[in-house]
Write an enzyme that holds these catalytic residues in place. Structure first.
Site, PDB file in Angstrom:
ATOM      1  N   ASP A   1      58.513 121.891   5.454  1.00 26.71           N
ATOM      2  CA  ASP A   1      58.141 122.581   6.685  1.00 26.71           C
ATOM      3  C   ASP A   1      56.898 123.355   6.294  1.00 26.71           C
ATOM      4  O   ASP A   1      56.984 124.334   5.541  1.00 26.71           O
ATOM      5  CB  ASP A   1      59.243 123.543   7.130  1.00 26.71           C
ATOM      6  CG  ASP A   1      58.877 124.191   8.460  1.00 26.71           C
ATOM      7  OD1 ASP A   1      57.683 124.511   8.650  1.00 26.71           O
ATOM      8  OD2 ASP A   1      59.768 124.378   9.294  1.00 26.71           O
ATOM      9  N   HIS A   2      55.742 122.938   6.794  1.00 27.52           N
ATOM     10  CA  HIS A   2      54.515 123.526   6.238  1.00 27.52           C
ATOM     11  C   HIS A   2      54.387 125.014   6.550  1.00 27.52           C
ATOM     12  O   HIS A   2      53.641 125.713   5.888  1.00 27.52           O
ATOM     13  CB  HIS A   2      53.271 122.719   6.647  1.00 27.52           C
ATOM     14  CG  HIS A   2      52.773 122.995   8.029  1.00 27.52           C
ATOM     15  ND1 HIS A   2      53.303 122.411   9.137  1.00 27.52           N
ATOM     16  CD2 HIS A   2      51.793 123.809   8.473  1.00 27.52           C
ATOM     17  CE1 HIS A   2      52.658 122.844  10.211  1.00 27.52           C
ATOM     18  NE2 HIS A   2      51.743 123.695   9.837  1.00 27.52           N
TER      19      HIS A   2
ATOM     20  N   HIS B   1      59.552 125.002  12.469  1.00 32.24           N
ATOM     21  CA  HIS B   1      58.749 126.186  12.163  1.00 32.24           C
ATOM     22  C   HIS B   1      59.337 127.481  12.733  1.00 32.24           C
ATOM     23  O   HIS B   1      59.465 128.482  12.045  1.00 32.24           O
ATOM     24  CB  HIS B   1      57.326 126.015  12.697  1.00 32.24           C
ATOM     25  CG  HIS B   1      56.705 124.690  12.351  1.00 32.24           C
ATOM     26  ND1 HIS B   1      56.935 124.055  11.155  1.00 32.24           N
ATOM     27  CD2 HIS B   1      55.865 123.869  13.041  1.00 32.24           C
ATOM     28  CE1 HIS B   1      56.255 122.919  11.123  1.00 32.24           C
ATOM     29  NE2 HIS B   1      55.611 122.777  12.258  1.00 32.24           N
TER      30      HIS B   1
END
Ligand code: BG6
Length: 519
Positions: free
Chosen positions: A202-203, A265
């Site tokens: 999950d960036h 996110h």
């Protein structure tokens, strides 16, 4: 005695000392001709090389279907680096050194011969660590994740049980499209790899400001004691984007804002904001607390969804002075699509700390600005002593964590307006990363790749975590099932979303706070 500067250095050294030197290894990217590789992965690896963060011996093997020479692949990536690198111009000398480590392997991902060729290429490496320490990065279509992992295992490239070296798999999003598909994928991965070998990306967790949430909460005593239902009135999390879906219409038609942004996110940010202190900084301790928090989020029954959730879709408008077509007019979008490009939720965390405190979260495309922030809105004072000075309405205190842009933290409190008349008004106190630490803006992917190479899973999503998040999303989707969007759910591109989202907060006497530029 230590001066503040010396102390800063000391702390920085201790943090560095915690990281083991990276072992020589090979990074294998599946989907080497894709957008993610060119935009994010290669620029991130190039910067890690530039900053001397990569192990002394490493190489990057790119696997994709098209026939291509190493030279052609490198040239393609160099051109993309010119467009996507966060530092410009590209350092040609560093690029040439880095590019010498890049190798291309042609192959169909469903064909066992591809993996046999990959194995041969890996075996030809001079250093045994480059043959055995392998980071497999799945930058492919999600439908190929399970197949690639199965083939890797069958080819003997991915050892489930401790063998020589280490093998890890980095899995990109989306991880499934609902709970059932995420579970099936987890089961498939578990057949071929141990959970400690799987790194789900999950960036947002790679962003400095997101990592700072835990640091801020648990290294300061003045805020954490207010971080509960006694002091907090409600929490707002906004992740707004100016861009429309552009070329990603086909993907977005299957995803929508809830799956694209909330499942990953936003729920991750919420978990970090609301979780209990972890027992230690070990990956499992932190992830245990996040899972507990996600499990405490109340699931709405289908008939309650409309009361707690507002969705929307943009129609044509103007964003930043430029005309923007409506979602239904975007390429590869159905002209009668009901996919949401905006979603706002009121969530409740049913535990001792947060009982009764609404968490409002929202995200959308084609909003007036791109900004992500968390606002902790404190309760009003029990009695307004300065009623005459503020027309009986005193602004409640708020703390804002600005995740991007203008990264920083602001506190809003009331102060006396100078002068002989008694007047009070809210003022803000700002901390800005930029002015405090200078411009340090590594891309999230740099940090995440480094952590995966080091084998530290703290910034990655665990199996039960991804499933908990899907459970929440599925509960909401069940309330939308078969219900087309109504007129109140459309919003003009360039505005702050549908009326329904305002109503959602108005029900409890709250209003959305628009992110504001600090400068
Ligand atoms: C991605 C979503 O995961 O995150 C995109 O698929 C979104 O739709 C992007 O635009 C936002 O990331 P960032 O880092 O620009 O906030």
């Amino acid at each position: 005695m230590n001066t503040p500067d010396a102390l800063d250095e000391l702390i920085a050294c201790r943090l560095d000392a915690g990281r083991k030197a990276l072992e020589p290894c090979s990074v294998v990217i599946f989907g080497a001709s894709g957008d993610l590789t060119a935009r994010k992965l290669i620029p991130a690896l190039y910067h890690l090389h530039l900053e001397k963060q990569l192990p002394p011996a490493f190489r990057v093997l790119g696997v994709a279907r098209r026939e291509k020479t190493d030279a052609a692949w490198r040239e393609e990536l160099r051109e993309a680096l010119g467009r996507f690198s966060r530092t410009q111009p590209v350092n040609e000398e560093a690029w040439h050194q880095f590019a010498a480590h890049l190798k291309y392997c042609r192959g169909d991902l469903t064909d066992p011969a591809t993996y046999a060729r990959l194995k041969e290429t890996l075996a030809a490496a001079p250093d045994p660590s480059l043959q055995q320490n392998l980071l497999f990065y799945l930058a492919t279509l999600p439908s190929q994740f399970a197949e690639v992992v199965r083939q890797l295992h069958q080819a003997g490239l991915l050892q489930r049980d401790a063998g020589k070296g280490w093998q890890r798999i980095v899995v990109e999003k989306p991880f499934g499209h609902d709970l059932a598909s995420a579970r099936a994928l987890n089961q498939e991965l578990a057949r071929h790899a141990h959970e400690h070998q799987v790194f789900r990306i999950d960036h947002y967790l790679g962003k400095e400001t997101v990592q700072n949430i835990l640091m801020f909460r648990f290294s300061n005593s003045i805020f954490e004691r207010l971080w509960n239902r006694e002091s907090v009135d409600h929490v707002q999390i906004t992740v707004s984007e100016k861009n429309g879906v552009g070329e990603r219409g086909a993907y977005y038609e299957e995803a929508g804002a809830l799956r694209d942004m909330v499942q990953n996110h936003i729920l991750q940010v919420l978990a970090l904001v609301a979780m209990e202190p972890p027992v230690s900084l070990e990956a499992e301790s932190i992830r245990d607390e996040k899972v507990k928090l996600l499990k405490s989020i109340r699931l709405p029954a289908p008939e309650e969804v409309a009361r707690h959730v507002a969705r929307g879709q943009y129609f044509a408008g103007v964003v930043d002075g430029r005309p923007q077509p409506g979602y239904r007019q975007e390429p590869k979008v159905r002209p009668d699509s009901n996919v949401e490009t905006y979603v706002a939720l009121r969530l409740f965390v049913d535990n001792w700390r947060w009982s009764g405190v609404p968490f409002y979260v929202r995200t959308g495309k084609c909003l007036p600005l791109s900004a992500s922030e968390v606002r902790i809105q404190f309760r009003p004072t029990p009695h307004v002593l300065f009623a005459a000075a503020c027309n009986g309405r005193l602004d409640p205190n708020a703390l804002t964590l600005r995740l991007q842009p203008d990264e920083g933290i602001s506190i809003r409190f009331n102060g006396k307006v100078p002068g002989i008349n008694l007047a009070v008004r809210p003022v803000r106190m700002h901390f800005s990363y930029d002015s405090e630490f200078g411009a340090y803006t590594p891309e999230a992917y740099e940090r995440l790749l480094l952590e995966a190479l080091a084998g530290d899973a703290t910034l990655f999503i665990r199996r039960d975590e991804v499933e908990c998040a899907w459970r929440i999303v599925d509960a909401i989707r069940a309330g939308w099932d078969g219900k087309p969007l109504t007129n109140r759910e459309f919003y003009a591109a360039g505005t702050w979303g549908p009326v329904a989202a305002e109503d959602l907060l108005a029900q409890s006497g709250h209003v959305w706070h628009e992110p504001r530029p600090v400068k």
